[in-house]
Motif scaffolding. Structure first.
Motif, PDB file in Angstrom:
ATOM      1  N   ARG A  43       0.869  -1.168   0.000  1.00 11.08           N
ATOM      2  CA  ARG A  43       0.000   0.000   0.000  1.00 11.08           C
ATOM      3  C   ARG A  43       0.910   1.223   0.000  1.00 11.08           C
ATOM      4  NH1 ARG A  43      -1.402   3.752   3.979  1.00 11.08           N
ATOM      5  NH2 ARG A  43      -3.589   4.296   4.135  1.00 11.08           N
ATOM      6  N   THR A  44       1.043   1.795  -1.198  1.00 13.94           N
ATOM      7  CA  THR A  44       1.958   2.917  -1.346  1.00 13.94           C
ATOM      8  C   THR A  44       1.278   4.199  -0.859  1.00 13.94           C
ATOM      9  OG1 THR A  44       1.182   3.195  -3.582  1.00 13.94           O
ATOM     10  CG2 THR A  44       3.190   1.942  -3.300  1.00 13.94           C
ATOM     11  N   PRO A  45       2.062   5.210  -0.485  1.00 17.95           N
ATOM     12  CA  PRO A  45       1.476   6.438   0.060  1.00 17.95           C
ATOM     13  C   PRO A  45       0.563   7.163  -0.916  1.00 17.95           C
ATOM     14  CG  PRO A  45       3.871   6.624  -0.148  1.00 17.95           C
ATOM     15  CD  PRO A  45       3.535   5.218  -0.378  1.00 17.95           C
ATOM     16  N   THR A  46       0.752   6.934  -2.217  1.00 19.67           N
ATOM     17  CA  THR A  46      -0.078   7.669  -3.176  1.00 19.67           C
ATOM     18  C   THR A  46      -1.538   7.245  -3.116  1.00 19.67           C
ATOM     19  OG1 THR A  46       1.823   7.911  -4.593  1.00 19.67           O
ATOM     20  CG2 THR A  46      -0.277   8.286  -5.599  1.00 19.67           C
ATOM     21  N   ILE A  47      -1.793   5.980  -2.761  1.00 24.14           N
ATOM     22  CA  ILE A  47      -3.187   5.509  -2.763  1.00 24.14           C
ATOM     23  C   ILE A  47      -4.073   6.347  -1.835  1.00 24.14           C
ATOM     24  CG2 ILE A  47      -4.696   3.533  -2.279  1.00 24.14           C
ATOM     25  CD1 ILE A  47      -2.534   1.762  -3.371  1.00 24.14           C
ATOM     26  N   PRO A  48      -3.707   6.564  -0.562  1.00 27.55           N
ATOM     27  CA  PRO A  48      -4.539   7.487   0.223  1.00 27.55           C
ATOM     28  C   PRO A  48      -4.433   8.936  -0.246  1.00 27.55           C
ATOM     29  CG  PRO A  48      -2.695   6.721   1.523  1.00 27.55           C
ATOM     30  CD  PRO A  48      -2.703   5.901   0.281  1.00 27.55           C
ATOM     31  N   ASN A  49      -3.246   9.352  -0.696  1.00 24.93           N
ATOM     32  CA  ASN A  49      -3.071  10.764  -1.042  1.00 24.93           C
ATOM     33  C   ASN A  49      -3.892  11.178  -2.256  1.00 24.93           C
ATOM     34  OD1 ASN A  49      -1.403  11.266   1.045  1.00 24.93           O
ATOM     35  ND2 ASN A  49       0.483  11.310  -0.141  1.00 24.93           N
ATOM     36  N   VAL A  50      -4.048  10.247  -3.207  1.00 18.55           N
ATOM     37  CA  VAL A  50      -4.734  10.601  -4.442  1.00 18.55           C
ATOM     38  C   VAL A  50      -6.212  10.882  -4.175  1.00 18.55           C
ATOM     39  CG1 VAL A  50      -5.643   8.511  -5.533  1.00 18.55           C
ATOM     40  CG2 VAL A  50      -4.259  10.076  -6.851  1.00 18.55           C
ATOM     41  N   LEU A  51      -6.747  10.293  -3.093  1.00 22.72           N
ATOM     42  CA  LEU A  51      -8.139  10.560  -2.740  1.00 22.72           C
ATOM     43  C   LEU A  51      -8.325  12.021  -2.327  1.00 22.72           C
ATOM     44  CD1 LEU A  51      -8.905   7.397  -0.622  1.00 22.72           C
ATOM     45  CD2 LEU A  51      -9.494   7.813  -2.991  1.00 22.72           C
ATOM     46  N   GLY A  52      -7.262  12.594  -1.813  1.00 16.97           N
ATOM     47  CA  GLY A  52      -7.343  13.988  -1.394  1.00 16.97           C
ATOM     48  C   GLY A  52      -7.472  14.958  -2.546  1.00 16.97           C
ATOM     49  N   LEU A  53      -7.197  14.471  -3.781  1.00 16.30           N
ATOM     50  CA  LEU A  53      -7.225  15.377  -4.937  1.00 16.30           C
ATOM     51  C   LEU A  53      -8.599  15.978  -5.175  1.00 16.30           C
ATOM     52  CD1 LEU A  53      -5.067  13.774  -7.732  1.00 16.30           C
ATOM     53  CD2 LEU A  53      -4.695  15.885  -6.533  1.00 16.30           C
ATOM     54  N   LYS A  54      -9.652  15.182  -4.961  1.00 17.25           N
ATOM     55  CA  LYS A  54     -10.988  15.669  -5.299  1.00 17.25           C
ATOM     56  C   LYS A  54     -11.379  16.887  -4.449  1.00 17.25           C
ATOM     57  CE  LYS A  54     -15.535  14.101  -6.455  1.00 17.25           C
ATOM     58  NZ  LYS A  54     -16.421  12.981  -6.752  1.00 17.25           N
ATOM     59  N   PRO A  55     -11.326  16.768  -3.099  1.00 16.69           N
ATOM     60  CA  PRO A  55     -11.642  17.986  -2.331  1.00 16.69           C
ATOM     61  C   PRO A  55     -10.698  19.146  -2.618  1.00 16.69           C
ATOM     62  CG  PRO A  55     -10.882  16.223  -0.881  1.00 16.69           C
ATOM     63  CD  PRO A  55     -11.116  15.620  -2.217  1.00 16.69           C
ATOM     64  N   MET A  56      -9.437  18.823  -2.991  1.00 13.01           N
ATOM     65  CA  MET A  56      -8.506  19.920  -3.282  1.00 13.01           C
ATOM     66  C   MET A  56      -8.900  20.662  -4.547  1.00 13.01           C
ATOM     67  SD  MET A  56      -4.764  18.336  -2.782  1.00 13.01           S
ATOM     68  CE  MET A  56      -4.327  17.340  -1.398  1.00 13.01           C
ATOM     69  N   LEU A  57      -9.357  19.897  -5.565  1.00 15.09           N
ATOM     70  CA  LEU A  57      -9.534  20.504  -6.888  1.00 15.09           C
ATOM     71  C   LEU A  57     -10.866  21.216  -7.061  1.00 15.09           C
ATOM     72  CD1 LEU A  57      -7.990  17.861  -9.270  1.00 15.09           C
ATOM     73  CD2 LEU A  57      -7.223  20.171  -8.894  1.00 15.09           C
ATOM     74  N   ILE A  58     -11.944  20.678  -6.455  1.00 17.76           N
ATOM     75  CA  ILE A  58     -13.266  21.249  -6.719  1.00 17.76           C
ATOM     76  C   ILE A  58     -13.318  22.701  -6.266  1.00 17.76           C
ATOM     77  CG2 ILE A  58     -15.705  21.124  -6.043  1.00 17.76           C
ATOM     78  CD1 ILE A  58     -15.444  18.111  -6.259  1.00 17.76           C
ATOM     79  N   GLY A  59     -13.767  23.566  -7.172  1.00 14.54           N
ATOM     80  CA  GLY A  59     -13.868  24.985  -6.848  1.00 14.54           C
ATOM     81  C   GLY A  59     -12.661  25.798  -7.256  1.00 14.54           C
ATOM     82  N   SER A  60     -11.568  25.108  -7.662  1.00 18.10           N
ATOM     83  CA  SER A  60     -10.410  25.889  -8.079  1.00 18.10           C
ATOM     84  C   SER A  60     -10.398  26.039  -9.600  1.00 18.10           C
ATOM     85  CB  SER A  60      -9.126  25.238  -7.577  1.00 18.10           C
ATOM     86  OG  SER A  60      -9.050  23.913  -7.999  1.00 18.10           O
TER      87      SER A  60
END
Lengths: 406, 314
Positions: free
Chosen positions: A342-359
């Motif tokens: 389980r590489t660190p990117t798997i949880p981190n990539v989930l964070g992309l959606k809340p980061m991107l919406i609205g920008s």
């Protein structure tokens, strides 16, 4: 009974919004990830994340190989954090086989680990600069990274895949003259890192990074993001401190966990620049404290491998991108029943959606880069025939059959 | 006969000079980044290589517009850059050609923009909308600054402005305060017109994959690149001769004609390096809103000040 043709179907097409495919092939991405971004003018309304463009079936391959072969296989999962992968795997094996490596070996592992963190962070800082269109800083950061790579080559013989770890120890020692050389290079690197830090405080860079890709503390906590992404959002976690491995237990006093509260791309970048300085200090301490003794067991690696009984364990390390977790289940016959990475990117990539919406669209590359994604970990290949509009999933069996044919 | 020969030479000259200027720009950009950089004649190699490549027109594109646009763009910007050179050599001024030059130089970016939106690629569409916004942002101050120049020299002919400088024996930018402000405005607008880094939003590589140019390849790309190089050269040459016409400081023969043209090339190159190469080395890319704000806050205000000053007679 109403005729089903009575109702005319109303189709509403909203021409103000359209979907921009971001990836899998895109100059801003180091590795393939596909984001389907719905935008209206410049604003992002929705994001659909798809992974799986570089699935290589490493977990399945590992089940067909013996432990030493797997050691070199897991190193190939990632080119940037190859040492993290082997360390994590070897720790699990050593725990199952109850092999205790020597102190010097543990210190050397830690040394390579910290050098790797520097190499990875410098790599990412360069990429960050490139994403905001600052090519000069990109060139400079990679110029500094080259110094670290040269150190790797001197110590281990390889620039990227170091092959440093072996069961029960490490493969290469660090003679005193080389230690001096590392110290000299560190001085140069420290100077350059401080310069990079200054340049990142430049107005135009700050304008592009501040307030971009915000991931609040609560969201970060819920999505279990790890590493610098979590620390940039103020989540106080670092495996090096929380669950010490290698020599980190004894070095606890010599580094601090860098935390930032602003939770944006700038915070994540800042965490990395300060971690670079922490790593430099840590390496200096390691060189001072380096204990004497053998670097590996006297028995050959093949003998040690045969000794490893059936068993299972979980091993974690703090890779440059965050927590890396291995579940290893050995079969007692030199092989593995199961390997789960389980590489660190798997949880981190989930964070992309809340980061991107609205920008804005302009923020996508910066935001994606700021979590430092490493895409070599996911599920299946999807083949899309655009003319027919078909989608089919190529599974492992199809791939194997096709591989045999050619 | 001699005149026609001169005119015929002008076009290859613009072609050669604009690619050469681009080569110098790339080399110095590389040296500032601690890189070795491509040879100075690399743009020529690129041009020849691209012409030997396959012509690809995407299925989704409206092919006529898509294929015609690069040619129009290249032709427009080369003619736009050739007019000042020709009028310097022939020492002829035509009323209103200043407007024509600016129109032709802007034409190339408008054409590339249209080509991008006709390609059917969503990135082309985003590039179109971004370039549109940028055009509004930088074109207005640029035109107003030129307007202020023509107020001051009481002429819209390019050659008359040059000969005014020769008559004054001084550079226009240093002669009057209003002209200094106009020169500053024009120079501030060059990076945006050239799509150099802080303002290369419309063709941001890492965001929208070169925007309008995303689907272009082979000979079409060669023409688009030529159009850009020629318009960059044209803009810097125009700025040099309008505001900093150094030959005006010299006596007699050297102040106009072929010799003066050669004398202008070096300041033009320096101006290109200052307005395009240096910003693209030391800045990060801005966002569209930030760039728009910048242009409507400082250059627009500056241009209006310069018009106000020149109507007051300063």
């Amino acid at each position: 009974m109403a005729n089903r043709f009575d109702k005319t179907k109303e189709v509403k097409v909203d021409y103000t919004r359209f979907v921009v495919p971001f990836g899998p092939v895109h100059p801003a991405l180091k590795e393939p990830i596909s984001l389907k971004v719905t935008i209206r003018k410049e604003e992002i309304l929705n994001v659909d994340i798809r992974l799986g463009h570089v699935h290589r079936g490493i977990e399945a391959l590992a089940e067909n190989r013996n432990l030493v072969q797997t050691l070199y296989l897991v190193e190939r999962i990632c080119g940037i954090c190859s040492h993290s992968h082997t360390t994590c795997f070897i720790q699990a094996l050593e725990e199952i086989g109850e092999i205790i490596p020597s102190e010097r070996a543990l210190y050397l592992r830690t040394l390579i680990f910290e050098l790797e963190r520097m190499h990875s962070h410098l790599f990412l800082l360069g990429i960050m600069a490139y994403e905001v269109g600052f090519d000069t800083l990109f060139m400079f950061a990679w110029h500094v990274r080259e110094t670290v790579l040269d150190l790797f080559e001197e110590i281990t013989g390889n620039r990227i895949h170091h092959s440093m770890n072996a069961i029960g120890g490490v493969r290469w020692d660090l003679p005193p003259n080389l230690a001096e050389k590392v110290n000299d290079s560190l001085k140069k690197i420290e100077k350059s890192v401080k310069y990079i830090q200054e340049v990142f405080q430049d107005k135009t860079v700050e304008k592009r990074l501040c307030g971009v890709g915000v991931l609040s503390f609560n969201e970060a906590h819920e999505l279990c993001v790890v590493g610098p992404t979590a620390r940039g959002s103020g989540v106080n976690m670092d495996i090096r401190r929380d669950r010490p491995y290698a020599a980190y237990d004894e070095l606890k006093e010599n580094f601090s966990v860098v935390l930032r509260d602003s939770a944006d791309a700038y915070a994540r970048t800042e965490v990395r620049t300060f971690e670079l300085l922490e790593s430099i200090n840590l390496i200096r301490t390691i060189l001072d404290k380096l204990p004497n003794g053998p670097i590996s067991k006297e028995e050959s690696i093949l003998k040690l491998m045969k000794k490893i009984p059936e068993g299972e364990t979980v091993s974690t390390v703090e890779a440059p991108r965050g927590e890396l977790l291995y579940f290893v289940k050995t079969n007692g016959k030199e092989g593995l029943w199961r390997l789960k990475v389980r590489t660190p990117t798997i949880p981190n990539v989930l964070g992309l959606k809340p980061m991107l919406i609205g920008s804005e669209i302009a923020d996508i590359p910066v935001t994606v880069a700021s979590i430092d994604p490493c895409m070599a970990c996911a599920n299946r290949i999807t083949v899309v025939d655009q003319d027919k509009g078909e989608k089919k999933v190529v599974n492992c069996e199809n791939l194997r059959r096709r591989g045999k044919k050619q | 006969m001699n005149t026609i020969m001169m005119l015929l030479i002008t076009f290859p000259l613009v072609f050669f000079l604009s690619l050469l200027f681009e080569g110098v720009d790339r080399k110095i950009h590389a040296r500032m980044q601690k890189r070795i950089g491509p040879p100075i004649i690399q743009p020529f190699y690129d041009f020849i290589k691209l012409f030997s490549k396959e012509r690809i027109v995407p299925v989704t594109a409206s092919s006529r517009i898509f294929t015609a646009v690069p040619m129009i763009a290249a032709a427009a910007s080369i003619v736009g850059a050739a007019i000042p050179i020709a009028s310097l050599i022939l020492e002829i001024g035509i009323g209103g050609d200043l407007i024509l030059i600016l129109y032709l130089l802007t034409m190339s970016s408008v054409m590339v923009m249209i080509g991008g939106s006709s390609s059917g690629n969503p990135y082309g569409a985003v590039g179109f909308s971004r370039k549109m916004t940028m055009l509004i942002a930088y074109d207005v101050p640029m035109l107003i600054s030129i307007l202020s120049v023509s107020f001051n020299c009481l002429s819209l002919a390019y050659y008359n402005i040059v000969s005014t400088q020769v008559g004054m024996k001084s550079l226009l930018a240093f002669a009057r305060p209003s002209m200094a402000v106009a020169a500053a405005t024009f120079l501030l607008c060059i990076p945006a017109a050239a799509d150099a880094v802080p303002f290369d939003i419309s063709e941001a590589k890492t965001e929208i994959i070169h925007g309008s140019m995303v689907e272009y390849g082979g000979p079409y790309l060669a023409l688009v690149k030529l159009a850009k190089a020629a318009s960059n050269f044209g803009l810097t040459f125009l700025a040099t001769t309008l505001f900093f016409y150094f030959p005006a400081l010299l006596e007699g023969y050297a102040s106009v004609g072929l010799g003066a043209l050669c004398l202008c090339l070096v300041p033009a190159l320096i101006l290109l390096l200052l307005t395009i190469t240096v910003p693209r080395t030391v800045f990060a890319r801005l966002k569209i809103g930030q760039a728009f704000k910048f242009y409507w806050l400082s250059p627009l205000a500056l241009s209006i000040i310069s018009v106000a000053l020149s109507t007051l007679g300063f």
